[in-house]
Motif scaffolding. Structure first.
Motif, PDB file in Angstrom:
ATOM      1  N   PRO A 162       0.811  -1.212   0.000  1.00 15.49           N
ATOM      2  CA  PRO A 162       0.000   0.000   0.000  1.00 15.49           C
ATOM      3  C   PRO A 162       0.847   1.266   0.000  1.00 15.49           C
ATOM      4  N   PHE A 163       2.087   1.178  -0.463  1.00 17.55           N
ATOM      5  CA  PHE A 163       2.945   2.371  -0.489  1.00 17.55           C
ATOM      6  C   PHE A 163       3.950   2.266  -1.624  1.00 17.55           C
ATOM      7  N   GLN A 164       4.568   3.385  -1.906  1.00 17.52           N
ATOM      8  CA  GLN A 164       5.628   3.424  -2.917  1.00 17.52           C
ATOM      9  C   GLN A 164       6.883   2.791  -2.334  1.00 17.52           C
ATOM     10  N   ILE A 165       7.640   2.146  -3.161  1.00 20.84           N
ATOM     11  CA  ILE A 165       8.890   1.556  -2.666  1.00 20.84           C
ATOM     12  C   ILE A 165       9.892   1.491  -3.811  1.00 20.84           C
ATOM     13  N   SER A 166      11.142   1.740  -3.479  1.00 24.26           N
ATOM     14  CA  SER A 166      12.178   1.670  -4.515  1.00 24.26           C
ATOM     15  C   SER A 166      12.602   0.218  -4.699  1.00 24.26           C
ATOM     16  N   ASP A 167      13.177  -0.042  -5.871  1.00 19.69           N
ATOM     17  CA  ASP A 167      13.717  -1.378  -6.124  1.00 19.69           C
ATOM     18  C   ASP A 167      14.750  -1.740  -5.060  1.00 19.69           C
ATOM     19  N   LEU A 168      15.509  -0.732  -4.684  1.00 18.94           N
ATOM     20  CA  LEU A 168      16.606  -0.963  -3.754  1.00 18.94           C
ATOM     21  C   LEU A 168      16.105  -1.392  -2.378  1.00 18.94           C
ATOM     22  N   GLU A 169      15.057  -0.703  -1.893  1.00 15.14           N
ATOM     23  CA  GLU A 169      14.528  -1.061  -0.574  1.00 15.14           C
ATOM     24  C   GLU A 169      13.985  -2.496  -0.595  1.00 15.14           C
TER      25      GLU A 169
ATOM     26  N   LEU B 158      -6.438  -3.676  -7.113  1.00 14.60           N
ATOM     27  CA  LEU B 158      -6.632  -2.290  -6.679  1.00 14.60           C
ATOM     28  C   LEU B 158      -5.448  -1.404  -7.069  1.00 14.60           C
ATOM     29  N   SER B 159      -5.748  -0.100  -7.155  1.00 14.43           N
ATOM     30  CA  SER B 159      -4.673   0.863  -7.415  1.00 14.43           C
ATOM     31  C   SER B 159      -3.906   1.087  -6.109  1.00 14.43           C
ATOM     32  N   LEU B 160      -2.762   1.710  -6.228  1.00 15.06           N
ATOM     33  CA  LEU B 160      -1.950   1.979  -5.037  1.00 15.06           C
ATOM     34  C   LEU B 160      -2.745   2.782  -4.007  1.00 15.06           C
ATOM     35  N   GLU B 161      -3.450   3.813  -4.482  1.00 13.21           N
ATOM     36  CA  GLU B 161      -4.201   4.664  -3.559  1.00 13.21           C
ATOM     37  C   GLU B 161      -5.306   3.869  -2.861  1.00 13.21           C
ATOM     38  N   GLN B 162      -5.939   2.969  -3.615  1.00 12.19           N
ATOM     39  CA  GLN B 162      -6.988   2.133  -3.008  1.00 12.19           C
ATOM     40  C   GLN B 162      -6.382   1.194  -1.967  1.00 12.19           C
ATOM     41  N   ARG B 163      -5.240   0.627  -2.302  1.00 15.49           N
ATOM     42  CA  ARG B 163      -4.593  -0.267  -1.328  1.00 15.49           C
ATOM     43  C   ARG B 163      -4.208   0.502  -0.073  1.00 15.49           C
ATOM     44  N   PHE B 164      -3.778   1.750  -0.274  1.00 18.58           N
ATOM     45  CA  PHE B 164      -3.340   2.564   0.854  1.00 18.58           C
ATOM     46  C   PHE B 164      -4.471   2.742   1.870  1.00 18.58           C
ATOM     47  N   THR B 165      -5.671   2.940   1.367  1.00 18.60           N
ATOM     48  CA  THR B 165      -6.790   3.147   2.293  1.00 18.60           C
ATOM     49  C   THR B 165      -7.425   1.824   2.727  1.00 18.60           C
ATOM     50  N   GLN B 166      -7.430   0.841   1.825  1.00 15.92           N
ATOM     51  CA  GLN B 166      -8.205  -0.368   2.132  1.00 15.92           C
ATOM     52  C   GLN B 166      -7.432  -1.451   2.886  1.00 15.92           C
ATOM     53  N   MET B 167      -6.170  -1.617   2.602  1.00 14.87           N
ATOM     54  CA  MET B 167      -5.462  -2.739   3.243  1.00 14.87           C
ATOM     55  C   MET B 167      -5.429  -2.622   4.770  1.00 14.87           C
ATOM     56  N   PRO B 168      -5.124  -1.456   5.330  1.00 16.78           N
ATOM     57  CA  PRO B 168      -5.158  -1.374   6.807  1.00 16.78           C
ATOM     58  C   PRO B 168      -6.564  -1.667   7.351  1.00 16.78           C
TER      59      PRO B 168
ATOM     60  N   LEU C 242       3.135   7.536   0.279  1.00 18.64           N
ATOM     61  CA  LEU C 242       2.572   7.547  -1.074  1.00 18.64           C
ATOM     62  C   LEU C 242       3.405   8.407  -2.030  1.00 18.64           C
ATOM     63  N   GLU C 243       4.328   9.147  -1.445  1.00 21.01           N
ATOM     64  CA  GLU C 243       5.165  10.009  -2.296  1.00 21.01           C
ATOM     65  C   GLU C 243       6.079   9.137  -3.147  1.00 21.01           C
ATOM     66  N   VAL C 244       6.254   9.591  -4.378  1.00 22.42           N
ATOM     67  CA  VAL C 244       7.093   8.822  -5.305  1.00 22.42           C
ATOM     68  C   VAL C 244       8.516   8.755  -4.754  1.00 22.42           C
TER      69      VAL C 244
ATOM     70  N   SER D  68      22.004  12.833   1.780  1.00 26.58           N
ATOM     71  CA  SER D  68      21.495  11.649   2.467  1.00 26.58           C
ATOM     72  C   SER D  68      20.150  11.285   1.861  1.00 26.58           C
ATOM     73  N   ARG D  69      19.898   9.998   1.766  1.00 27.94           N
ATOM     74  CA  ARG D  69      18.629   9.542   1.208  1.00 27.94           C
ATOM     75  C   ARG D  69      17.520   9.744   2.224  1.00 27.94           C
ATOM     76  N   PRO D  70      16.333  10.107   1.767  1.00 25.02           N
ATOM     77  CA  PRO D  70      15.245  10.179   2.733  1.00 25.02           C
ATOM     78  C   PRO D  70      14.944   8.770   3.238  1.00 25.02           C
ATOM     79  N   THR D  71      14.796   8.638   4.545  1.00 28.76           N
ATOM     80  CA  THR D  71      14.489   7.311   5.086  1.00 28.76           C
ATOM     81  C   THR D  71      13.001   7.213   5.359  1.00 28.76           C
ATOM     82  N   ALA D  72      12.487   6.011   5.186  1.00 30.58           N
ATOM     83  CA  ALA D  72      11.063   5.806   5.406  1.00 30.58           C
ATOM     84  C   ALA D  72      10.750   5.884   6.886  1.00 30.58           C
ATOM     85  N   PRO D  73       9.619   6.507   7.213  1.00 26.23           N
ATOM     86  CA  PRO D  73       9.256   6.553   8.621  1.00 26.23           C
ATOM     87  C   PRO D  73       8.947   5.153   9.140  1.00 26.23           C
TER      88      PRO D  73
END
Lengths: 633, 359
Positions: free
Chosen positions: A327-334, A543-553, A572-574, A602-607
């Protein structure tokens, strides 16, 4: 008659003690510990000793003798057990080369026989493979097989073509160092059996099985699968002294865990006249056994696992197959870093919300891949109506909430109609498979008395219902006449907890446009106790990413009854993908500008979230952490 | 049931049992004997990896009717090492002949055929530590027992080196550039506290650094790491984790000493770990070397390292081991320990995410 059965998995060693109570076999006690084939123990029998001690503490029985071995048979003072059996899925699968005549007949049947145990088919050699004799020879030598499976020739069919291939295999095996020679299984034309035995006499052991392809239209895999199981045991026994010690103690050697799934599903589908599906997602390998209209197909994927094989899983299914469940954006690296760390520490458990979604995305993708690969081998590949689903493997059964486990199963297997959901957190299925050969009565008793963990009964709407519009109308009528009515909206789950032992009449009406309840508009069913799950979500992976973001939790909260755990909107930010997930060739030293990029930003770290309500969220380490560490070291 | 935690050794004085194995696909002999004392560079096993085979149909090439006739025209025997030369014919120098297309060993003559195995790759296996051979598993491996410091990592690039240990300069390995070459890092194993970057590996190659011990790196750099000549060992994992304090402390303690850096790359089905070993003749601080305790159970008061986010790499002290699973903030209910972090923060961590570092 008392029975002890132990299953050695890549991460966990699990034991069950079964005995006759009130005239029927029952699960008396169970125990689990980490498998001890790694540092600092490097000996499976230590793990065995640990689980036996725990069983002893729980039951007050002594199970091992002074020599450390399991005591059989049971003594008058109730020490020891009558039967000890063992199963294993641990370690590297056997590497096998399959040799046959035609790829679409004997070779294909041999491959299908091999999917019943932990075998990695590294190469196939056949008359149509366009290889020269020398290339075939090198294929055998350089693949370092542990096993060569020879099939080919229907009954009363080809002989000389098979023997030509056999002669090549014989030569290659005889020229391999004696310590590394592969075993041979012959499952071809039975008229060649004695010639095969003669050919390999004094060179390597040969196991003979019934022809896997007696005729072009007929397939017989069972005998070959049994011989493959024996080859698995022989191989493991030869490779490690601790495995040999366990084999020596066990009534019927050490059987591949996956075969147990086949045995149990066969029993359930044939006795209950139901379609049954059992799956086990392990750390190193995954198993799916499907019993459809009495036919059972078992598939093992030795590259799909959540621990030892997390990285291979990622490479097999691809990054997008994982993202589909996030339900969120993620890089290949993460994603790759996460999977690679699972390989390094396969037994670890996610503790942040983000990593939990990641772990379950890997799990869901593994199940979907397993199912998609298995379907074409079914006699009825389109089947999606299963009356009974059984889930095993720590990632599925170890979440600590039956509703959560049920949700993970429903998300991925997407049964239609009414389905009973079970899980096997104690490794009972593994035990039952090994017991079936020596005490089948015990298997019948244990399966008929619900010793698996009942997760609930689900009523599943197929199709894609409109979000937040009425999809199911549910009426639950209790024995005392009271009734509960609920309209379940599209995109939602409704869970009703029926008290244990209480009978109820459930009526479900599909009111969604285009939806279906196992091909019906309305279902009426009598249920007894447990969780009733009404699933009106349609197709979760669509589902779309936005739908998963609200529905999965929300789904997790609806399934577990726990509060919704909201996600951080920043997820949800790219994601900044400026870090290159692909390797840079050596010698291409970064230019100065690159140097600044690598070390100046420095790379932004995920909360992340803390693991207790009192713990503040930590975004990463800082200098103070080092000071804190220093105070402890 | 008692919990037997994962153990990953970070110990300044321990009894080390180190199994040195030939690669699985290789065949060979363990040349060392049980009870024999071995030195770090001593070869204790020799083996060969199977190589490609060439099948020559001598009978057909010489135009013989019966394959068995070929035996009479053989110019080589089984076991002979051949170069690109005649192997069959009436004469080695004249007439119709069959030539070997490769340099190799004749391993089979029969049925009108000759099979030549191309020269196999020979493996000389070094002991890697100074110690005593405790066990020989014929044709496979030897277990060497020794005492010293042992630090187990999590990943390596499948290289091994024996060199002097150095801690990186204050400004990092990347600051070791040609014009400011400090000879003390040449041929050394260098410890960096920072996550490994492509530039670090380039500097390593250019400056002749024999090995790097780093806490972490991104998985995308694996291929690059596997191609570097020097040994690379990660102590924490993939990503951007910093080196945990006990690891850094121990490595700092051994600066200037010769270490064996075995940057073994973990395989799916293997239990061997990458590690750093420092042979110490006299135990530090009067400590007697401890043996790894295979029956070690997790107890209150123990110091542990946390292996998952959000506390990856941090050390903590176990306060309590609740009997029942704990509901974590992520919604999972799992067997957990209550631990106190260095800053005094008290949190629950799944038992599966704790490692004991040894003494």
């Amino acid at each position: 008659m008392s029975i002890l059965s132990v299953d050695f998995g890549s991460v966990n060693t699990r034991a069950v003690l079964i005995d006759i109570v009130d005239g029927t076999y029952q699960l008396v006690a169970r125990a689990q510990t980490r498998t001890t084939d790694g540092f600092p123990v490097n000996d499976l029998t230590v793990g065995l000793d640990r689980v036996l001690r725990e069983l002893g503490d729980t039951t007050g029985r002594t199970l091992t003798g002074p020599d450390g071995k399991v005591m059989t048979p049971e003594r008058p003072d109730r020490s020891g057990v009558d039967i000890f059996t063992a199963t294993a899925s641990i370690g590297r699968p056997l590497r096998a080369v399959i040799v046959g005549l035609m790829p679409q007949f004997s070779v294909m049947s041999a491959i299908r026989a091999a999917t019943g145990t932990y075998i990695q088919v590294t190469e196939t050699i056949h008359l149509d493979d366009q290889r020269t004799e020398q290339e075939r020879f090198n294929t055998i030598i350089l693949n370092y097989p542990d096993l060569i499976i020879i099939a080919g020739g229907t009954e009363k069919g080809a002989k000389s073509a098979v023997m030509e291939l056999v002669e090549l295999v014989r030569l290659a095996v005889s020229l391999t160092d004696a310590s590394r020679r592969p075993s041979v299984i012959f499952a071809g034309n039975t008229e060649l059996e004695s010639a095969i035995l003669t050919a390999f006499e004094g060179i390597t052991p040969v196991l003979i099985a019934q022809n896997v392809r007696p005729s072009l239209n007929e397939e017989a895999l069972k005998a070959a699968q049994n011989q493959l199981a024996q080859a698995f045991d022989l191989y493991k026994e030869k490779r490690s002294t601790d495995f040999a010690a366990i084999t020596a103690m066990s009534k019927n050697g050490v059987l591949p865990t996956a075969q147990s799934y086949n045995t149990v599903v066969t029993y359930l589908t044939q006795t209950r006249k139901h379609n049954v599906l059992a799956l086990d997602i392990g750390s190193a390998a995954s198993v799916l056994a499907a019993g459809i209209q009495g036919n059972v197909e078992t598939a093992i994927r030795t590259e799909l696992g959540l621990g030892h094989n997390a990285l291979t899983l990622l490479k097999t299914v691809g990054l997008e197959a994982i993202r589909r469940w996030l339900p969120f954006q993620i890089s290949d690296l993460e994603l790759t870093n996460y999977a690679a760390n699972k390989l390094l520490r396969p037994a670890t458990i996610p503790t942040t919300l983000r990593e939990t979604y990641l772990e379950h995305a890997l799990l869901r993708a593994a199940i979907v891949a397993l199912l998609n690969a298995a379907r074409p081998t079914w006699k009825h590949p389109q089947t999606d109506k299963f009356e009974l689903l059984i889930a095993a493997g720590a990632a599925l059964t170890g979440v600590g909430n039956a509703g959560y486990t049920a949700l993970l199963i429903l998300d991925t297997l997407r049964p239609t109609g009414v389905t009973q959901l079970y899980s096997d957190p104690f490794g009972l299925i593994a035990a039952l498979g090994s017991i079936a050969a020596v005490q089948p009565e015990a298997v019948v008793h244990l399966l008929e008395t619900d010793n698996l963990e009942y997760l609930g009964t689900s009523f599943n709407l197929s199709g894609i219902p409109r979000l937040d519009k009425p999809a199911l109308k549910v009426k639950i009528t209790l024995e005392n006449g009271d009734s509960v009515e609920q309209t379940v909206m599209g995109g939602h789950l409704f869970v009703y907890q029926l008290p244990i032992g209480q009978k109820a009449q459930v009526q479900v009406n599909n009111v969604a446009r285009g939806g279906s309840l196992g091909g019906k508009r309305r279902i009426r069913q009598t249920v007894i106790g447990g969780r009733l799950i009404f699933d009106a979500r349609g197709e979760p992976s669509a589902l779309s990413l936005e739908q998963r973001f609200t529905q999965m939790p929300m789904w997790i909260a609806e399934a577990t009854g726990d509060p919704v755990l909201p996600l951080d909107p920043r997820w949800l930010e790219v994601v900044d993908e400026d870090e290159d997930p692909f390797p840079m060739p050596l010698g291409n030293k970064p230019a100065k500008a690159d140097h600044r990029r690598l070390f100046g930003r420095s790379r932004p770290t995920a909360p992340t979230t803390s693991t207790t309500p009192t713990a503040p969220a930590k975004a990463g380490r800082d200098e103070l952490d080092d000071l804190r560490d220093a105070t402890l070291s | 049931m008692p919990h037997y935690p994962e153990q990953r050794y970070v110990s300044r004085s321990t009894v080390i049992r180190r199994e040195v194995s030939l690669p699985e696909e290789a065949t060979g002999v363990i040349t060392a004997k049980e009870s024999q004392r071995v030195d770090i560079r001593e070869v204790i096993a020799q083996g060969v990896r199977p190589s490609r085979h060439v099948i020559l149909d001598v009978a057909q090439q010489l135009g013989l009717r019966r394959p068995s006739d070929a035996e009479r025209f053989m110019l080589v025997n089984v076991g002979d090492v051949v170069d690109v030369q005649a192997i069959a014919g009436r004469s080695a120098t004249r007439g119709k002949r069959v030539f070997s297309p490769v340099k190799g060993i004749v391993i089979y003559i029969g049925n009108g055929q000759v099979i030549i195995q191309e020269m196999p790759q020979i493996i000389d296996l070094e002991a890697g530590v100074r110690g005593r051979i405790a066990q020989v598993i014929a044709g496979k491996s030897a277990v060497i027992e020794t005492t010293g410091a042992q630090l187990q990592g999590v990943w390596g690039n499948d290289r091994r080196t024996i060199a002097v240990l150095r801690i990186e300069p204050e400004a990092g390995i990347e600051s070791i550039v040609q014009e400011q070459l400090d000879m003390k890092y040449l041929g050394a194993v260098v410890v960096t506290k920072r996550s490994l970057k492509p530039l670090t590996m380039s500097v390593m190659e250019e400056q002749g650094i024999a090995g790097i011990i780093a806490p972490s790196m991104d998985y995308s750099l694996v291929e690059m790491a596997l191609k570097t000549n020097g040994a690379i060992l990660l102590t924490e994992g993939f990503g951007n984790t910093r080196m945990s304090r006990p690891v850094l402390n121990l490595l700092t303690e051994f600066e200037g000493q010769q270490v064996t850096l075995d940057a073994y790359q973990p395989r799916n089905w293997d239990t061997r770990r990458p590690e750093i070993i420092v042979n110490t003749t006299t135990p530090k601080g009067g400590e007697n070397p401890s043996r790894p305790n295979i029956m070690l159970t997790l107890r209150s008061g123990m110091n542990v390292r946390i292996t998952r986010e959000p506390y990856t790499g941090q050390t903590a002290r176990v306060i309590d081991l609740p009997k029942n699973p704990i509901l974590l903030d992520n919604g999972l209910r799992v067997p957990s320990a209550q631990v106190e972090l260095a800053g005094g923060e008290i949190v629950y961590v799944p038992l599966a995410n704790l490692e004991v570092l040894g003494r």
